[in-house]
Design a protein around this motif. Structure first.
Motif, short mmCIF file in Angstrom:
data_model
loop_
_atom_site.label_atom_id
_atom_site.label_comp_id
_atom_site.label_asym_id
_atom_site.label_seq_id
_atom_site.Cartn_x
_atom_site.Cartn_y
_atom_site.Cartn_z
N THR A 235 0.81 -1.21 0.00
CA THR A 235 0.00 0.00 0.00
C THR A 235 0.84 1.27 0.00
OG1 THR A 235 -0.14 0.07 2.43
CG2 THR A 235 -1.82 -1.20 1.25
N VAL A 236 2.13 1.18 0.31
CA VAL A 236 3.00 2.37 0.35
C VAL A 236 4.07 2.33 -0.74
CG1 VAL A 236 2.61 2.82 2.79
CG2 VAL A 236 4.46 1.30 2.11
N GLY A 237 4.52 1.15 -1.13
CA GLY A 237 5.54 1.04 -2.15
C GLY A 237 6.94 1.03 -1.56
N THR A 238 7.64 -0.06 -1.68
CA THR A 238 8.99 -0.18 -1.15
C THR A 238 9.75 -1.23 -1.94
OG1 THR A 238 10.30 -0.67 0.82
CG2 THR A 238 8.26 -1.88 0.56
N LEU A 239 11.08 -1.13 -1.91
CA LEU A 239 11.96 -2.11 -2.54
C LEU A 239 12.64 -3.01 -1.52
CD1 LEU A 239 13.69 0.08 -5.29
CD2 LEU A 239 11.72 -1.42 -5.54
N ASN A 240 12.28 -2.87 -0.27
CA ASN A 240 12.93 -3.64 0.78
C ASN A 240 12.37 -5.05 0.84
OD1 ASN A 240 14.52 -4.27 3.01
ND2 ASN A 240 12.96 -3.56 4.45
N ALA A 241 13.27 -6.05 0.84
CA ALA A 241 12.89 -7.46 1.01
C ALA A 241 11.83 -7.88 0.00
CB ALA A 241 12.40 -7.71 2.43
N ARG A 242 12.10 -7.59 -1.26
CA ARG A 242 11.16 -7.98 -2.30
C ARG A 242 11.34 -9.45 -2.67
NH1 ARG A 242 7.14 -5.83 -1.69
NH2 ARG A 242 8.11 -5.77 0.36
N SER A 243 10.27 -10.08 -3.10
CA SER A 243 10.34 -11.48 -3.51
C SER A 243 11.16 -11.63 -4.78
CB SER A 243 8.93 -12.03 -3.72
OG SER A 243 8.97 -13.30 -4.32
N GLN A 244 12.19 -12.47 -4.74
CA GLN A 244 13.01 -12.67 -5.92
C GLN A 244 12.22 -13.32 -7.05
OE1 GLN A 244 16.08 -11.43 -6.28
NE2 GLN A 244 16.00 -12.12 -8.42
#
Length: 386
Positions: A235-244
């Motif tokens: 809901t906020v948008g982030t690149l942290n710990a994204r699913s490979q």
């Protein structure tokens, strides 16, 4: 005694022997074949690339702009790999990222922590930039992007519902695509098309996006606390710990959609005119619009499935690309490169400004892009067609 009549002098006899080459007039040689036509000079502002009997004219300014954006993207990626709570020298970071060599600490920080974020940021930014460029050109409105026409909110709502229902690795990608497609179909049907009704398409998209945003908030409010925390990132948008796995799916989608977007961008030049003129030029308007909309939906849905709704990237990247490339073809590749630069820059700012506290990249783009959107609304005259 009669003298013999004088005969007119004839041509001098050709000399023989060693004196034959002295003072003799050379005879012209017959041509061996037809002379090659002269190669016309390249028009101003273009390069001519020739190979064999074929030649291609390449616009100079878009080529230089693309090269400059690629260089900036490389520099930003190198900074993202080097800067953080644990600083790594740029040569060591590049060596660890490209060659996989270095100290165990550098390999852990670069390969395990920062390189996945850089890969996700480049893929997400390129997808959003290309989708925004196609959507703006399709609707004839600079404000029409996946953010404003409801695609991102639809993908977010379906992704949140998928995570709350069954948090599997591939489910967010599939549900986000479904949500983006649903929002696109609703906006297209309710507005009556995205062609000559660009202003109506934008307004209806804002309404559809608001509905899907409310649905996502309702799902989070009724979900259990663990499921809500897991879905909050979308809901906020982030690149942290994204699913490979989701990043790999997005990269595979870009391998197909980005070349298709470039081809469609060349054909979209005809849609800058009216439908009648585009049809007279030999363009099939309805299939072209359907292909452009489908490509935009896939790019936006897969990007949201990875990072959530990163606002303003799809709005600002095409505008920056147009300013760099100038008037001419639709700048799909330049928009993709600009989107990747903006996404990585937003993630870098969010990681470093208040470190060790991390700000999601979606909040950074919203804070920076909000004033830009207001400026664009105040300075842009949108096309209003009933």
């Amino acid at each position: 005694m009669k003298t013999p009549p004088k005969t007119p002098p004839g041509p001098p006899a050709a000399p023989h022997g060693p004196a034959a080459g002295r003072g003799s007039v050379p005879r012209p040689r017959p041509p061996r074949g037809p002379a090659a036509p002269p190669v016309p000079a390249a028009p101003p502002g273009t390069f001519r690339l020739a190979a064999g009997g074929l030649s291609v004219l390449v616009p100079r300014r878009p080529l230089l702009a693309g090269a400059a954006l690629a260089a900036v993207l490389t520099a930003v990626a190198a900074v993202c790999l080097s800067v953080g709570e644990i600083a790594v020298a740029p040569p060591d970071a590049l060596r660890a990222a490209v060659l996989g060599t270095g100290s165990p600490r550098d390999l852990l920080v670069v390969e395990e922590l920062r390189m996945p974020r850089v890969e996700a940021g480049i893929a997400v930014g390129a997808a959003l930039g290309a989708a925004g460029c196609l959507m703006q050109t399709l609707s004839g409105n600079r404000l029409a992007t996946p953010d404003t026409v409801g695609l991102n909110n639809g993908a977010t709502a379906f992704a949140v519902a998928g995570i709350v229902a069954a948090p599997a690795s591939l489910l967010p990608s599939a549900t986000a695509l479904t949500g983006a497609a649903t929002a696109a179909v609703l906006t297209l049907v309710l507005s009556g098309g995205a062609g000559q009704r660009g202003y109506r398409f934008l307004v209806v998209g804002l309404g559809v996006g608001a509905v899907f945003g409310a649905v996502a908030n309702l799902i989070l409010a009724r979900a259990e606390i663990d499921a809500a925390n897991a879905a909050f990132a979308w809901t906020v948008g982030t690149l942290n710990a994204r699913s490979q796995t989701a990043v790999t799916v997005l990269q595979a989608g870009l391998l197909v959609c980005l070349p298709l977007a470039v081809v469609l961008g060349r054909r979209l030049n005809a849609l800058r005119f009216s439908d009648a003129v585009a049809t007279a030029l030999g363009e099939r308007v309805r299939p072209l619009r359907a292909a452009v909309l489908l490509t935009s939906v896939v790019c936006a849905g897969l990007a949201v499935a990875v990072a959530g709704p990163l606002g303003m990237i799809a709005l600002a990247a095409p505008e920056a690309a147009r300013r760099l490339t100038g008037p001419g073809p639709v700048p799909v590749l330049a928009s993709a490169l600009a989107g990747a630069v903006l996404t990585l820059s937003a993630d870098l700012v969010g990681r470093t400004v208040l470190a060790p506290l991390e700000i999601p990249a979606g909040l950074v783009t919203a804070v920076v892009g909000g004033p830009y959107l207001l400026w664009l609304l105040l300075t842009t005259r949108t096309r209003r067609t009933p």
